[in-house]
Design a protein around this motif. Sequence first.
Motif, PDB file in Angstrom:
ATOM      1  N   SER A 201      48.822  45.112  47.398  1.00  0.00           N
ATOM      2  CA  SER A 201      47.451  45.596  47.210  1.00  0.00           C
ATOM      3  C   SER A 201      47.351  46.642  46.117  1.00  0.00           C
ATOM      4  O   SER A 201      46.283  46.826  45.527  1.00  0.00           O
ATOM      5  N   THR A 202      48.428  47.364  45.828  1.00  0.00           N
ATOM      6  CA  THR A 202      48.359  48.429  44.831  1.00  0.00           C
ATOM      7  C   THR A 202      48.930  48.004  43.490  1.00  0.00           C
ATOM      8  O   THR A 202      48.943  48.783  42.561  1.00  0.00           O
ATOM      9  N   LEU A 203      49.406  46.790  43.385  1.00  0.00           N
ATOM     10  CA  LEU A 203      49.983  46.326  42.133  1.00  0.00           C
ATOM     11  C   LEU A 203      49.204  45.145  41.561  1.00  0.00           C
ATOM     12  O   LEU A 203      49.768  44.283  40.912  1.00  0.00           O
ATOM     13  N   SER A 204      47.935  45.075  41.851  1.00  0.00           N
ATOM     14  CA  SER A 204      47.001  44.147  41.215  1.00  0.00           C
ATOM     15  C   SER A 204      46.948  42.757  41.810  1.00  0.00           C
ATOM     16  O   SER A 204      46.063  41.981  41.452  1.00  0.00           O
ATOM     17  N   LEU A 205      47.857  42.357  42.694  1.00  0.00           N
ATOM     18  CA  LEU A 205      47.866  40.980  43.172  1.00  0.00           C
ATOM     19  C   LEU A 205      46.597  40.645  43.942  1.00  0.00           C
ATOM     20  O   LEU A 205      45.957  39.616  43.694  1.00  0.00           O
ATOM     21  N   ASN A 206      46.226  41.509  44.876  1.00  0.00           N
ATOM     22  CA  ASN A 206      45.001  41.235  45.635  1.00  0.00           C
ATOM     23  C   ASN A 206      43.778  41.215  44.734  1.00  0.00           C
ATOM     24  O   ASN A 206      42.876  40.383  44.894  1.00  0.00           O
ATOM     25  N   ASP A 207      43.726  42.150  43.782  1.00  0.00           N
ATOM     26  CA  ASP A 207      42.598  42.183  42.854  1.00  0.00           C
ATOM     27  C   ASP A 207      42.588  40.953  41.943  1.00  0.00           C
ATOM     28  O   ASP A 207      41.527  40.432  41.602  1.00  0.00           O
ATOM     29  N   PHE A 208      43.766  40.488  41.565  1.00  0.00           N
ATOM     30  CA  PHE A 208      43.846  39.280  40.740  1.00  0.00           C
ATOM     31  C   PHE A 208      43.303  38.083  41.505  1.00  0.00           C
ATOM     32  O   PHE A 208      42.483  37.312  40.998  1.00  0.00           O
TER      33      PHE A 208
ATOM     34  N   ALA B 149      42.979  41.439  34.583  1.00  0.00           N
ATOM     35  CA  ALA B 149      44.136  42.344  34.540  1.00  0.00           C
ATOM     36  C   ALA B 149      43.711  43.695  35.100  1.00  0.00           C
ATOM     37  O   ALA B 149      43.624  44.682  34.371  1.00  0.00           O
ATOM     38  N   HIS B 150      43.457  43.731  36.395  1.00  0.00           N
ATOM     39  CA  HIS B 150      42.843  44.922  36.989  1.00  0.00           C
ATOM     40  C   HIS B 150      43.792  46.108  37.026  1.00  0.00           C
ATOM     41  O   HIS B 150      44.962  46.004  37.407  1.00  0.00           O
ATOM     42  N   ILE B 151      43.250  47.234  36.638  1.00  0.00           N
ATOM     43  CA  ILE B 151      43.880  48.548  36.770  1.00  0.00           C
ATOM     44  C   ILE B 151      42.806  49.467  37.350  1.00  0.00           C
ATOM     45  O   ILE B 151      41.637  49.385  36.964  1.00  0.00           O
TER      46      ILE B 151
ATOM     47  N   ALA C  25      55.019  33.180  41.813  1.00  0.00           N
ATOM     48  CA  ALA C  25      54.183  32.660  40.722  1.00  0.00           C
ATOM     49  C   ALA C  25      52.989  33.568  40.468  1.00  0.00           C
ATOM     50  O   ALA C  25      52.592  33.806  39.311  1.00  0.00           O
ATOM     51  N   GLN C  26      52.412  34.107  41.543  1.00  0.00           N
ATOM     52  CA  GLN C  26      51.252  34.986  41.368  1.00  0.00           C
ATOM     53  C   GLN C  26      51.640  36.310  40.728  1.00  0.00           C
ATOM     54  O   GLN C  26      50.905  36.849  39.892  1.00  0.00           O
ATOM     55  N   TYR C  27      52.808  36.860  41.114  1.00  0.00           N
ATOM     56  CA  TYR C  27      53.262  38.099  40.473  1.00  0.00           C
ATOM     57  C   TYR C  27      53.405  37.886  38.968  1.00  0.00           C
ATOM     58  O   TYR C  27      53.036  38.754  38.160  1.00  0.00           O
ATOM     59  N   ARG C  28      53.956  36.753  38.601  1.00  0.00           N
ATOM     60  CA  ARG C  28      54.138  36.479  37.176  1.00  0.00           C
ATOM     61  C   ARG C  28      52.786  36.329  36.473  1.00  0.00           C
ATOM     62  O   ARG C  28      52.596  36.845  35.366  1.00  0.00           O
TER      63      ARG C  28
END
Length: 840
Positions: A423-430, A439-441, A475-478
């Motif tokens: 949740s804090t490394l953009s995956l959920n936002d992606f 590319a959420h920040i 795959a999603q992390y990439r």
Amino acid sequence: MPYLKVDQFGYLGNMGKVAIVVDPQAGYNAAESFTPGTGANQYQVRRWADDVPVLSGTLTPWKAGATHAQSGDRGWHFNFSALTTAGAYYVYDTVNKVGSGRFEIGPNVYDAVLKQAVRTYYYQRLNTPKALPYAEAKWTDTAAFEGKNQDRYATSRWAKGDAATARDLSGGWMDAGDTNKYTTFAQSAVLQLLDAYRLNPRVFGDNFGIPESGNGLPDVLDEVKWELEFLKRMQNATGTGGLFLKVGVDGTARDITPLSLDTSPRYYLPECTSSTLAGSAVFAAASVVYKGITSQATYGADLLARAEAAWNRAKTTTANFTTFQTQCDDLDIRAGDADVDAGRQLDSALIAAISLYEATGKAEYRSFVEGNYTRAEPYRTSAWWWSPYSSTNQVALLRYAGLAGVSATVAADLRSKKSTQDSTLSLNDFNAGTDLYRAHISDNEYQWGHNMVRANAANNNLDFIAFNLNTANAAQYRHVAEQHLHWLHGANPLGLVMLSNMGAYGAESSVSEIYHAWFKDGSLWDSARTSVNGPAPGYLPGGPNPNYSGSVAGISNQPRQKAYKDWNSSWPENSWEISEPGIYYQAAYVQLLARLMVASAPDTTPPTAPTKLAVVSSSLGTSAILGWSPSTDNVGVTGYDLYRGGTTLLASNLRGTSTTLSNLACATSYALTLRARDAAGNTSAASNTLAFTTAACPTASTLAYGDALGAGWGDWSWGAVRDYANATPVKVGTRSLKVAYSGWGGLSLSHTTGVPLSATSTLRFWAYSAVTTPLQIYVQTSDSSTGFTPRYVTLPAGVWTDVVVTRSQLGNPDLAKRVTIQLYSATATTVYLDDVRITR
């Protein structure tokens, strides 16, 4: 066409490929508008060479036409991921008859980009000429800071001009846009470049066009060596193992261009604990890399010796890491305050200890890591937020979790904490489509140095893959990491590649000015001049910063992703808050790009077999220290796997040339072999077979606490309330020992005569705490003697832990007169102990 955003360099064939089509609503371009063709198949990808359509599709509106707050744009997505054929293309709107810039698809689209990004370090070098053929003709200069009272004869900040204090502190990289050189600021840059190489060594060639190209060593490691040689001079000059803090001019840097014309005297700030620990971390991490390369083994061994010398010096200056020196830099030399606070000094010590353990297998370093990792980042801020501000710590900790001999509990804790970070490394936002630009920040991460934060957020996603965590999401992390890269490559509201002067390498619109002493405003290298040179290619500036404090209007009031200006003016405009590069910004980007690239040719050559596998320790109980002679490889050895009986994996991913095996069975025969691996997964033949038998099992023990204090034992505790008849929780029998520690309290039990210890003796007990708790354990040979080597153990929360400490881990005392189990924290905590005994 400014409203069709793509990665201006292109895409690897297997990447997700999405063009962002935008209609500005807020910010500097709010008066502009674009209405795309939105009917079926109104968007195409066309070949650049002949305009032939190769793929058609329909736009997908983002959030039903909502305006994206961070960019001030509304928009649509055109997904052309199905196109994998190598070639040059552009995206085309068939209704408006407009297209994007050119981009490529293929396996080598980023090769030239990586070369230029790495080559910026060559342009950052001091005390060496920038000459043809290594520097392009537009960016040549003679060696800078070579004169009297400059880098080869720098004098102390506390005795300026005194020849008695003169030191040769030449070499190294200037830190950023200024020409000063800092030991502490170099730490993350060097570590991330080393990690970039370790995580994907095949993409780093020996042909990047620097003076060392063609010498058989990847150029990124040659470039790192340039900095390491400078740091070695910063250490040699102390005579203690410590390192000087920084080298530069007094007051603010002069910004004289070209740099070779700057005759300002140069001064150094003497040894500080901050710089000594940073040096230890850098030398230790580098030693692991260079020792794994045949031609660099001697160099790596020297780095290891330097790392240990700096470590030992820091132990002295910090009273064994309890009191840190935090007021060292008085800013007489600036721009940067090179001191770091006590917490970040501990971070450096942690990284140093991890790499030193990886290189040596010594228990001292393992004990330090396991006793202190929860006091360092990312745990210090929050164990549940592994943020883009502690990337070097995170990689070190995750690598530590895979080393042999580490506590299984600590390794599991590290991997578990990282595994919760989706949740804090953009995956959920992606997945939720939070960011129009994919590319959420978070809002708070648009700040000074944003581009580094963005690159590290992407790197942190790739860490899940590198360390085999949450593998179902790989795959999603990439994809998340790729989108951050595409953002930096022009798929952003500015339509600007966040690298300088990359038009010759595929960028349609890239940064044209950076705040830098060499390429300063009004210089021959200022792109605003009639004869345009601009800065050297490949520099990554700080990026959008809505907190900009300079005098230029129309920046801080922009949507966050548009809070940028491509310019390089000095005070009061303060362009450095936005457009200045930094060696640490650059390293984060280089690592991201390298980790996403594919090697140009597969590595099919296995390492040579390791040799001379042997027992190093003089006695064998339930643990043994093994050593071996290293393997060699055409690219580099990444680790060793230890097997029992030839097929049963006993330990994996071993580093260096030694390891400690713990929890062996007593009175048991072992036959072990070792195999080396490289980054491509090639495995060597087996080493020689090592056969040995562990010592006989202990036949006697002395109970210090069962359901009551043992016979002959007395209580010498402090800072702790003890209850020897606690009823719950209990692990063995009917009672446990409850210890309510105050800050730094200690349970200390003294035996009337002392308990003799043999080579196979252990101190063993069960321990329980409701919260994660660090303990320090040591013995004394008399009631008044100094404690032997402490063993650091971290108890996980809510479970009984079987704590086993060997005699060697306690410093090999012959007698245990006093046993102390001390809280290694200032936070009051209650711990329950049971079945405390010494085996003999």
